[in-house]
Design a protein around this motif. Structure first.
Motif, mmCIF file in Angstrom:
data_model
loop_
_atom_site.group_PDB
_atom_site.id
_atom_site.type_symbol
_atom_site.label_atom_id
_atom_site.label_comp_id
_atom_site.label_asym_id
_atom_site.label_seq_id
_atom_site.Cartn_x
_atom_site.Cartn_y
_atom_site.Cartn_z
ATOM 1 N N SER A 112 0.852 -1.177 0.000
ATOM 2 C CA SER A 112 0.000 0.000 0.000
ATOM 3 C C SER A 112 0.899 1.242 0.000
ATOM 4 O O SER A 112 2.047 1.197 0.447
ATOM 5 C CB SER A 112 -0.913 0.008 1.222
ATOM 6 N N GLY A 119 0.725 5.433 0.932
ATOM 7 C CA GLY A 119 -0.037 6.498 1.562
ATOM 8 C C GLY A 119 0.561 7.862 1.262
ATOM 9 O O GLY A 119 1.773 7.994 1.074
ATOM 10 N N TRP A 120 -0.301 8.840 1.194
ATOM 11 C CA TRP A 120 0.127 10.244 1.118
ATOM 12 C C TRP A 120 -0.134 10.884 2.475
ATOM 13 O O TRP A 120 -1.225 10.731 3.039
ATOM 14 C CB TRP A 120 -0.639 11.006 0.038
ATOM 15 N N GLY A 136 -2.260 11.753 7.823
ATOM 16 C CA GLY A 136 -2.562 11.031 6.601
ATOM 17 C C GLY A 136 -3.560 11.774 5.752
ATOM 18 O O GLY A 136 -4.466 12.434 6.269
ATOM 19 N N CYS A 167 -4.701 7.032 0.825
ATOM 20 C CA CYS A 167 -3.881 5.833 0.654
ATOM 21 C C CYS A 167 -4.588 4.878 -0.301
ATOM 22 O O CYS A 167 -5.800 4.969 -0.510
ATOM 23 C CB CYS A 167 -3.582 5.149 1.980
ATOM 24 N N GLN A 168 -3.802 3.974 -0.881
ATOM 25 C CA GLN A 168 -4.359 2.969 -1.783
ATOM 26 C C GLN A 168 -3.609 1.663 -1.607
ATOM 27 O O GLN A 168 -2.389 1.647 -1.449
ATOM 28 C CB GLN A 168 -4.252 3.420 -3.241
ATOM 29 N N ARG A 210 -9.223 2.365 -1.960
ATOM 30 C CA ARG A 210 -8.623 3.612 -1.514
ATOM 31 C C ARG A 210 -9.332 4.113 -0.270
ATOM 32 O O ARG A 210 -10.474 3.745 0.001
ATOM 33 C CB ARG A 210 -8.749 4.683 -2.614
ATOM 34 N N CYS A 230 4.970 10.818 0.340
ATOM 35 C CA CYS A 230 4.382 9.499 0.164
ATOM 36 C C CYS A 230 5.193 8.479 0.953
ATOM 37 O O CYS A 230 6.373 8.708 1.266
ATOM 38 C CB CYS A 230 4.298 9.113 -1.303
ATOM 39 N N GLY A 267 3.664 1.131 2.689
ATOM 40 C CA GLY A 267 3.193 0.346 3.813
ATOM 41 C C GLY A 267 4.016 -0.905 4.036
ATOM 42 O O GLY A 267 4.784 -1.325 3.175
ATOM 43 N N CYS A 270 -4.877 -0.283 3.677
ATOM 44 C CA CYS A 270 -4.028 0.863 4.028
ATOM 45 C C CYS A 270 -4.714 1.722 5.090
ATOM 46 O O CYS A 270 -5.939 1.736 5.211
ATOM 47 C CB CYS A 270 -3.707 1.681 2.779
ATOM 48 N N HIS A 323 -4.143 5.530 7.726
ATOM 49 C CA HIS A 323 -3.553 6.871 7.792
ATOM 50 C C HIS A 323 -2.628 7.007 8.998
ATOM 51 O O HIS A 323 -2.332 8.125 9.433
ATOM 52 C CB HIS A 323 -4.657 7.920 7.835
ATOM 53 N N TYR A 363 3.757 2.458 8.046
ATOM 54 C CA TYR A 363 4.572 2.688 6.852
ATOM 55 C C TYR A 363 6.052 2.616 7.209
ATOM 56 O O TYR A 363 6.461 3.074 8.286
ATOM 57 C CB TYR A 363 4.224 4.039 6.224
#
Length: 126
Positions: A33, A35-36, A47, A50-51, A58, A96, A99, A106, A108, A113
């Motif tokens: 995964s 995440g931003w 967070g 995420c995807q 997502r 970014c 994970g 995913c 936040h 991560y």
């Protein structure tokens, strides 16, 4: 060695849009995964979106309010974050992160991560 490199940040006026890119290398994107996150000066990192790799699943932070879209391309190993209708409170360093391998959906939470990019500055101002 896994690496993530962000790009696309800059100055944008309130109400404007911006697309951030996260170029990944050293691992198979479909197995992780992404995440931003963002960090506003004086605040903790939070967070944004995420995807899950290899899927279209997502999740977004509540404050996104349908204004951001995360997407993942296994062809060019890139994860993008399209941000629209930006407000000044979106000003932050965006980064970014990858994970943990084999993790579930995913989240936040930054502790989920293990590898981070250096970040890209987004400034929303007139």
């Amino acid at each position: 060695q896994a690496q993530l490199v962000e790009s696309g940040g800059g100055l944008v006026q309130p109400g404007g849009s911006l697309t951030l890119s996260c170029a990944t290398s050293g691992f198979a994107l479909r197995d992780y995964s992404i995440g931003w996150f963002r960090r506003v000066p004086g605040k903790e990192r939070e967070g944004v979106a995420c995807q899950n790799g290899g899927t279209t699943w997502r999740d977004y932070a509540d404050f996104v309010k349908d204004r951001f879209v995360i997407s993942m391309s296994e062809i060019d190993n890139t994860v993008t974050l399209r941000m629209t209708n930006l407000e000044p409170d979106a000003t932050a360093v965006y980064m970014c992160a990858r994970g943990h391998y084999g993790s579930g959906d995913c989240t936040h939470f930054e502790t989920d991560y293990d590898t981070w990019g250096q970040g890209t500055q987004v400034t929303v101002s007139s």
